[in-house]
Structures are given as C-alpha cells and as structure tokens.
Design a protein around this motif. Structure first.
Motif, PDB file in Angstrom:
ATOM      1  N   GLU A 116       0.824  -1.207   0.000  1.00  0.00           N
ATOM      2  CA  GLU A 116       0.000   0.000   0.000  1.00  0.00           C
ATOM      3  C   GLU A 116       0.861   1.262   0.000  1.00  0.00           C
ATOM      4  N   GLU A 123      -9.098   6.649  -1.712  1.00  0.00           N
ATOM      5  CA  GLU A 123     -10.231   6.295  -0.867  1.00  0.00           C
ATOM      6  C   GLU A 123     -11.530   6.694  -1.555  1.00  0.00           C
ATOM      7  N   SER A 168      -6.823  -3.900   4.345  1.00  0.00           N
ATOM      8  CA  SER A 168      -6.058  -2.694   4.066  1.00  0.00           C
ATOM      9  C   SER A 168      -6.170  -1.716   5.225  1.00  0.00           C
ATOM     10  N   MET A 170      -6.863   1.341   4.890  1.00  0.00           N
ATOM     11  CA  MET A 170      -7.822   2.377   4.515  1.00  0.00           C
ATOM     12  C   MET A 170      -9.137   2.178   5.282  1.00  0.00           C
ATOM     13  N   HIS A 172     -13.092   2.269   5.829  1.00  0.00           N
ATOM     14  CA  HIS A 172     -14.275   2.135   4.982  1.00  0.00           C
ATOM     15  C   HIS A 172     -15.529   2.287   5.846  1.00  0.00           C
TER      16      HIS A 172
END
Length: 579
Positions: A116, A123, A168, A170, A172
């Motif tokens: 990553e 995003e 990940s 990130m 969500h």
C-alpha cells in the motif's frame, strides 16, 4: 411496471428515471412473489433496462437507485435461473470493486501494508461507497440464489479483492465492511472451493485474525461494529470447519486466533446486550473448531504470579515461626491474596468464567422459551475440550460445576445448579447433548467411575457406562490424569454417606417399612420366584431384555432369566474381593 415507464428506462431519459425507480422501489420494497413480472417477459426487459443505465458513466448519480431495483429483482430465483446473467454479474463485481485484480494479494498483512505504501489507493467518496454497498447487497442475493453466480465470483477472484479491502489500512464505512463480510460468508458457506482457496492460497485466516484483533483494539464498539464482528466470526468458522493446512502451520494460526478470541470474550463477556451475546455465541462456535491443545491460550499466567509466589513463601515462613497453639486448634490461616479478580492457581480464568456465564444464561433461556437443546452443544463442546486439554482449566471447571457435596437429600437431577442441569441431560433422547454432558461430567471426575456415581447417581450415568463398557464399575484404561486428589468430602456429606442410595445419588427417604422384614424365608423365596416368572413373561413378550455384564463390561442379553442365578456366586466373590 407500466409499459410507458419501461420505455423511458430503456431510452435512458435521465429526467424521468428517478421518479420511476423511486415509485417502483417503494411499491415493491417487500416483494417476494414475482409471478406478475414473468408475463410478457417484463422481468427480463426491466433487468436489461436497469443494467443499461448502470453501464452509462454519465448516469452514475442514478446508480444507487438502480442497484436498489436490481436488489429487488434478484429475489426472483426462477428468473435468475432461466436468464443468462453473466455479463450483469460482471457489472456488479465492477461496481462493487471486487472484480479480477492484477495485484496479487501478499502472503501476510505486513507485506500488504508495504504494498500500500508503494502503490497507494484512492479512498472512495461517500457516494461511491454507497454504490459499492448496494452492489454488494445485490451480489449477496445472487450468490445465495445461484450456484452459477458463485462459481463466476470465484473465477473473477472476488475473494482476493474482498480480503485485500478488509485487510487494508484504509478506513471504509461500516455498511461496506458488513456486506463484504456477508458476501464472504455466503461464498464460504455454499462453496467448498471458496473455503479452500481462502485458507490455503490466500492465507485468509491470518488476515482475518489480524483484522479481528484491530477491531477489538477500537475503543468504541457500536452495534454496527458488533454486526461486522459477528459476520467475520461466521466466515472464520466456515474456513476452520475443515482445515486443509499442515497440522503445524494450522496450530500456529490457531494459537494466535485463540488469544484474540480470549480478548474478545473478556471484552464482551458481560453480555449486557443481545448483540454482545451474539458476538460471544459466534466466538464459542469458532472455538469448537480449534484443537484442544490450542485452548490453553484461553487462560494466561497472572501478570504478578511470580511476585505473589515469593510473597506467599515469605508469609508461610513467618506463619511457621509465629504459629501458636490457638492457631493450631482453630486451624486459622490467612488466605493468599489474589493477584487479579479471576485468578485460579496463578492463572487468569476470566474467559472460562465467561463460558460458564454463557452456559447458565443459555440454560435459563432454554427453560423459559423451550428452545432447542442443540443450542447448548457448542459451549459444552468447548468446555469438554478445555477440561481435557489442561489440568488448571479442569480444576477450575470442576470447582464451578461439581463443587464438594453438602446436601444429598435430593436427587442429582433436581435443582438449578449446573450439576443438576447436566444430570438431567444424561437421560435426554437428544443424543448430542446427552453425550456431551456425560463426557464433560466424566472428564471432570477424571474418568473415575466411583466419583461419577457420587455426583450423578448410577442410574443417570448408566448410559455412559454401557457405552464405554464399564457397567461393572471397572477402572477406565488409558485415562491420563494428574495423581493429585481433588475430591475432599465435606462434613455434611460424611454424615449422610452411609444412607446414600448409589443408584439414585441421594439419601433415600424411608417413609414405609421394609415389607421383607416381616416375611419368613419361605415367603421370600416364593415372592422371588413370582418375580422371576413375571420377568420371564416380560422377556418372552419382547417388552424387556434381561442381560448380564460380559467380560468387556457391556450388557449381554440372556436366553433365560434363570441364568442370573448361575452368575450369583461369581458376583458375590467379586464383591468380597472389592471390599
């Protein structure tokens, strides 16, 4: 849907589409029967019109409404089976962003983080996240309804994409994470190939364990987060139900997973809400798939156990020096301080306390609602594994389930304690619950027949003894338990011990005089022969089958009731040897 509205959808008239779809979605929100849509091929035409709009990027602001309509249409299993929908499934995979990816999923979460950093991903916006979540809902319906759709998802490597997204760094939205897990659960539940690929090729258990650990690290766990954890635990249960990895590799993963599940039980063990109880339920289900050797991770050595041991040694030395005659007479001794709220033999057993609390609540719920006995089998399975795998866990469970007996005026199956509930289960027709209860009690008794009879009564335990070939109360061969004795009789028990009926497991009240006391020997012999004749009549009618215990400890049917008399001298001799 009116023909005019359908034509406007096919023509992609952006000004009219929102109103048409809003009316359709509101009217058919709870629709389950689609007979009216199959006339004039209306379902298929509407399906194609909607996906025509989804293919248009300029109409992306309408995609959420369109996917809501698709979700309604995917409830019609008949239409899904009779129409070719492979292209539409690919469109949904693309909108859900789980289509075939060129990036290979790394072997470990650490390698994924490195990837990553090297190749950062954008995003998704709030609107894009809503489209992704709606597309996932549609795919969940399709995967549930259609085996062809499940295989297509596997061919498109959607497992890789879902696992990469949830693992990940990130952030969500909760809805997106929830439906990711829901789709993963359906695929692993309905497709064995998905379980194998997730476990072997993608090292999915490692990724999901890490993600679960991260979820537990968050300070606030709202209802949405608890729903996600429940779905994740269900996926992990599917994956671990038939492990395909090598035993050593799987055991390493299981040890880490058990440690994470321990933290989960400690955090939600109070079960103050239905959702927290659901999390504990799924965690217990997952623990049933973990080998007993890994369940030792449920208890940890107390953090200051060594310091406590040193202080206890010093205290004992001082007590010996200052011991007085008064202390000896009263037997007064200061109890060693506990190093934590749930310390037992220098181990933290809070997770076991949660399991027992869950069992008690389940028993109360089962009696109040007359629910299925099978709901209790997972927690009993875990308790049996714990008792077999570790001496300290067995000691603690025995202290809680089979405490020293005091009042033996009632039968073991009467009452509301855990022992009473388990003894009642010993005579149930439900085989799974009966066998699990019997095994748990027998293991807590260190597979000692005499101790089992003491706590349950011979009558309740006869089924277990017959199954194991120990009806003659012989010692179980191969039982590997520590030699230290845990069985100390209370003064109350010792006072009543001579009057206990071992078959019933309690003191039998003598409300009536014994009729044999007033009979002569001739009368007793006459009544005995009458009893023999009655039993023989029952045997001939096929109502009962008298039996002897053979050399293997199992019942062997008799050809005639008088065979019991032939074995009497040998039984008397064996009884004299035992005494």
């Amino acid at each position: 849907m009116e023909a005019e509205h359908l034509k406007r959808l096919e023509a992609k008239e952006a000004d009219h589409i929102p109103a048409i779809l809003d009316e359709f979605n509101t009217k058919n929100a709870d629709l389950l029967v689609f007979d009216s849509f199959r006339t004039d091929n209306q379902w298929h035409e509407l399906w194609l019109a909607i996906f025509g709009i989804l293919e248009e990027q300029r109409l992306s602001h309408l995609h959420t409404q369109c996917l809501n309509t698709v979700r309604i249409l995917t409830r019609d299993e008949f239409s899904l089976q009779t129409n070719y929908i492979e292209q539409e499934v690919n469109t949904l995979l693309r909108l859900a962003r789980i289509e075939a990816s060129s990036l290979k999923l790394p072997a470990t979460p650490d390698e994924l983080k490195q990837q990553e950093r090297e190749e950062p991903q954008l995003e998704p916006s709030k609107a894009q996240s809503e489209v992704i979540a709606e597309a996932l809902k549609c795919l969940c319906n399709l995967v549930y309804q259609s085996s062809d759709c499940r295989r297509q998802c596997l061919r498109q490597h959607c497992l890789d994409a879902i696992l990469k997204r949830v693992a990940s760094s990130m952030r969500h939205p909760c809805a997106l994470e929830y439906y990711d897990m829901k789709l993963l659960f359906l695929l692993t539940a309905l497709e064995p190939a998905a379980r194998s690929r997730l476990q072997i090729d993608l090292n999915g258990l490692t990724y999901m364990t890490k993600w679960l650990d991260d979820k537990l690290g968050e300070e606030v766990a709202g209802e949405e987060q608890l729903n996600i954890i429940c779905e994740l635990l269900k996926v992990m249960f599917n994956v671990t139900s038939a492990p395909d990895k090598s035993p050593n590799e799987y055991e390493i993963q299981s040890l880490h997973l058990t440690g994470v599940l321990r933290e989960l039980l400690l955090r939600f063990g109070d079960m103050t809400t239905d959702k927290e109880r659901a999390v504990v339920t799924h965690a217990i289900n997952l623990l049933t798939n973990i080998s007993g050797s890994c369940l030792t991770e449920l208890t940890l050595r107390c953090s200051n156990a060594e310091e406590q041991a040193r202080e206890q040694d010093k205290r004992q030395e001082k007590e010996k020096e200052k011991e007085t005659q008064a202390d000896a007479e009263t037997g007064a001794r200061a109890k060693p301080p506990q190093c934590c709220s749930q310390c037992y033999e220098k181990r933290n057993v809070r997770s076991l306390a949660v399991l027992l609390r869950y069992l008690r609540q389940s028993l109360a719920q089962q009696e109040a609602e007359a629910s299925s006995h099978e709901l209790l089998s997972p927690v009993l399975t875990v308790l049996v594994k714990c008792a077999r795998s570790d001496r300290v866990m067995r000691h603690y469970l025995r202290q809680e389930i089979l405490p020293p007996l005091r009042d033996v005026s009632q039968r073991p199956e009467i009452g509301q304690e855990l022992r009473n509930h388990l003894c009642r289960f010993l005579t149930l027709p439900a085989m799974i619950l009966r066998d699990l209860s019997a095994e748990l009690l027998f293991v807590l008794c260190k597979e000692d027949v005499g101790r089992m009879i003491k706590y349950t009564g011979y009558g309740n335990a006869a089924g277990l003894f017959a199954k194991r070939g120990i009806l003659d109360c012989r010692r179980v061969e191969g039982a590997d338990y520590s030699s230290d004795s845990e069985d100390s009789d209370t003064e109350e028990y010792k006072q009543q011990q001579q009057g206990i009926n071992p078959v019933l497991g309690c003191v039998e009240p003598r409300s009536k005089p014994n009729p044999l006391d007033e009979m002569s020997d001739e009368q007793k012999e006459y009544e005995a022969m009458q009893l023999v004749n009655l039993i023989e009549q029952l045997r001939q009618g096929g109502i009962v089958k008298p039996a002897l215990i053979d050399k293997d400890g199992r019942p062997q049917p008799l050809e005639h009731i008088l065979q019991l008399q032939e074995e009497l001298p040998q039984q008397q001799l064996d009884q004299k040897r035992k005494t």
